[in-house]
Structure formats: structure tokens, C-alpha cells
Design an enzyme around this catalytic site. Sequence first.
Site, PDB file in Angstrom:
ATOM      1  N   SER A 193      -9.708  -2.157   7.273  1.00 37.70           N
ATOM      2  CA  SER A 193      -9.086  -1.870   5.979  1.00 37.70           C
ATOM      3  C   SER A 193      -8.546  -3.080   5.241  1.00 37.70           C
ATOM      4  O   SER A 193      -8.177  -2.967   4.069  1.00 37.70           O
ATOM      5  CB  SER A 193      -7.964  -0.841   6.156  1.00 37.70           C
ATOM      6  OG  SER A 193      -8.497   0.409   6.503  1.00 37.70           O
ATOM      7  N   LYS A 223       0.841  -1.190   0.000  1.00 36.18           N
ATOM      8  CA  LYS A 223       0.000   0.000   0.000  1.00 36.18           C
ATOM      9  C   LYS A 223       0.879   1.243   0.000  1.00 36.18           C
ATOM     10  O   LYS A 223       1.934   1.252   0.630  1.00 36.18           O
ATOM     11  CB  LYS A 223      -0.896   0.011   1.239  1.00 36.18           C
ATOM     12  CG  LYS A 223      -1.920  -1.090   1.274  1.00 36.18           C
ATOM     13  CD  LYS A 223      -2.608  -1.178   2.632  1.00 36.18           C
ATOM     14  CE  LYS A 223      -3.443   0.036   2.958  1.00 36.18           C
ATOM     15  NZ  LYS A 223      -4.231  -0.148   4.206  1.00 36.18           N
ATOM     16  N   SER A 280      -9.006   0.593   3.414  1.00 37.64           N
ATOM     17  CA  SER A 280      -8.032   1.368   2.664  1.00 37.64           C
ATOM     18  C   SER A 280      -7.095   0.494   1.823  1.00 37.64           C
ATOM     19  O   SER A 280      -6.283   1.030   1.054  1.00 37.64           O
ATOM     20  CB  SER A 280      -7.181   2.212   3.625  1.00 37.64           C
ATOM     21  OG  SER A 280      -6.441   1.396   4.514  1.00 37.64           O
TER      22      SER A 280
END
Length: 476
Positions: A194, A95, A170
Site C-alpha cells: 500500500s 490516511k 491504499s
Amino acid sequence: MPKGPAVQPRAGMPSEEGIGSFSALTLRDALASGEVSARETTEYFLGRIEALNPDLGSFLTITADAAMKQAHEADEALASGRPLGILHGMPLAHKDLTDVAGVPTTMGSTAVPPVPAKADGPLPAVLRAAGAISLGKTQVPEFGLSSYSENYVAPPARNPLGPALSPGGSSGGSAAAVAAGMLPFAPGTDGGGSVRIPAAATGLVGLKPNRGRVPSGGGQRDLGQFVVAGPLARTAADAALLLDAMAAEPNFHATSADRAAGSFLHAALRAQGQFRIGVSTRSPFESRLDIRLDPEAVLGLEAGILALTGAGHEVEEADVHYDERYPDAFAMVWTAPLASIPLPREAEEKLTPLTATMRRRALQRSAAELAAAVDILRGFEEDTIRQFAAWDMILTPTVAMPPRPVGWYWTGDADEDYARQCRYSPFTSMVNVCGLPAISVPTYQTAQGLSMGIQLIGRPGAEADLLAVAAQLGSQ
């Protein structure tokens, strides 16, 4: 459950046969034995990214040259007989909330200068030492704040099961990449759902480990100690393999019998155990919001209950209740880190409406207000764990709705944006507050080919049990 992309393949896209048909575990074994090389594996997945990423927006940055260099080094290590890490030659991506040496970290924000990182962050360093090869950085919401992966930096991440829909957040870019076959698996970070939210949206297995299980796995420093790194994968065994690497010491090698008793992979492969499971659709947000389950979420939960009882588990209604002060306390502590981000005044104009509003409020709060909110959440943790202790696991839907359309949250009203996030995923953040392990498992496919899943919340430190049950469900 759907495991491939819904977008149409482009001419010249690598075939799903061969490497593309392998599970992550099968691919790991093939790499360790020399059946396939790290070079050809890396080339295959880079080809998938080149073909699919323009439509799905999973990757913000693709580091093809660096990846091929690492693949060459991995093949040399195998040929020379040197000890191999447990993820020898395995492609993955990180990420864009964490540093990877030589690659800019945007934090999903145009307010952050895209300066290349000088060194790996803790999690990328651990996975690199385990032999993994990073193919790039994936799309995230600004500062990892929301449950959808849209920002001003690049086009939004899109769901391979329906490109007009969001893969969640996320860890949405990473989940979309795994679901589309651009990666065999990927690490995510989970501070309020997330990992589990995008897993549910894309038909993957997503595990949030117990607080402290992955010491290197915090996506960012957070006041509530909510964030922990966890795996996104197509199967429970693949998730367990990645978790073993994330939680292991760097000198844990592929020759160390990682399928031995005690490893998470061993627990997933054995897939044993029968448990007493309490079912609840109560949410700590219901004191502030109208929390409702869409029909698809109900069907996903019912399918999960049927599968669990079919596997021999005792499933019964769980009478649990939550502190009505939770919503305000969680929002305050969750957004507190925004106050410590060093941004010049002119850069604040580049923030999304949600981030700008939450940052402004965070800067205005006093230390006493934050301390009171943390105290409420610590009491919530103690009370919730005490209630959950009557069962081996707690079962909820992972999310309350099917995947949301891209742009659904962007109303221009930060409070409505946040409320929509809470209504979409009303069951996940409480697990982070409590520090408990939880796993999202796909259980139902809608007529449109979308995935719905269940969340199993385990006792403290019970990731192995969760992976075993997920493996049982995956074999049905």
C-alpha cells in the site's frame, strides 16, 4: 521522472517557485533556520490543496484552521529558542485509516459513523511530537482493503500523471498529494504493497520498512502482522528524513545531528555501497493466476537493471520458487480483520461489493482454518528469506502494468476485483508476509508521461542499504 501535476493549474494557484521548488529536506532546513516560516509554508501547501484537490480527490478532509494554529505555535517555538522536532513546521497528511484528534476517521466507508477522534493515533502522535503539521486526511479504499483508492465516501483519488487513472492504494490519496505538490512528503501504511504500489503509479519513492521498525505504524491490527508505516516522497533523502521521524523517539530533536552516522538520512545522503542483486519476475500468485508483465513493466525493469549495473552493482538472475498454497492463505489472513469490525446489520448494506463479500467469508471461517493459513504463511516467510539470502537484495518490477483507469476494478464481482489487484501488483504482498524491507523507485517514463518502477527487497533490517541504492539511482 515526472514530479508535478498533469492537471492544468487554476487561476490564483500558488507558484512552483520558492517553497514549491524545495525538496522536503531543503524545506525542513529552511524552516529550522527561520529562512521560511511555518505559517507561510502551511499557507502555501493549503493553497496547492485548494487549487488541485477538486480535480484529484486526494483529501477527504482538509483541516486548514487547525493547521494554521499549529503553524503559529511552531513559529513561536522557533522564536523562543525552544528545542525543535526534526520535522519542525513540515506539512503532511494522514490516511483516513488512522485517528487524528478532532477529525472524523471514516476508514473509507459510509458504514462507519464520522465521529471526531478524541485523540491522535500512535503514528500521528509521533509525527506531531516531531514537529509536523497535519493538513488533513487523505482518500483510501474501504478499510484499506484494496490497491486502489475508491469508495462510497467521496470521489476517487486520481493520478496527477493522468487524472483518468488511479494512483493506486491504499495510500493513493497521500501519493497523489505528494506527486502533485500538495505535500512535500507523506506517511503511508503498507500491508500488502500500500506504499509501494501508489509510489510506482505516481513516480515517487515509497519505502516499506522492516516489520517492527516503526512501532507506531500499524494502519490497523492485523492477524498476519503485515502492516507497517512507511514514507512516500519524491527523493530517497526525503523518504529517509520522514522515516527517521517515524522510527525515532519523540524527543529526537533537529539539533540532535540527525545527519550523523546511523540515521536513515545519513545513509541516503552518502548513497554508498555496491551489492549483489538477484532479479526475479516469479510471483507467488502464479499458481492461481496468469501473471504477465505489460511491455511498460518490462521496460521499467530493464531500465532499473541498466541503472543498477551502471552504479556498480552485480545484477544476476535469481532462481526462486514459492509455495503454491500462498494465494489462498494470504487472502484468508489478509481479510481476517474484517470479521472483527463492529458493524450493525443495517450498516453492512453500505459496504462496497468487495468488502461485503470478503467480510462475509471472514465471518464464516473457523479458528482452525485461520491457524492453518497463518502456519502456511510463516513457513512461506522462512523459506523465502532462506532463498533470498543468497543475494544482498532481490529486484522485481513493483507492479506488472501501468496505472489502471479509475473504476477498472469495480466489475461488481468481488473475486474478479481481487484477481485484478493481484495481477496488477503480484510482487508486493509477499514482502509483507516475510516482514522484509522493500523500496519502490521510479526508473522509466512512458510516452504518455506515466511512471514505471522497480522494487528492491532488502535483507532483514536493511532499510539504510535500500535508501542508499535508491539515492544512487536518483542521481543518475
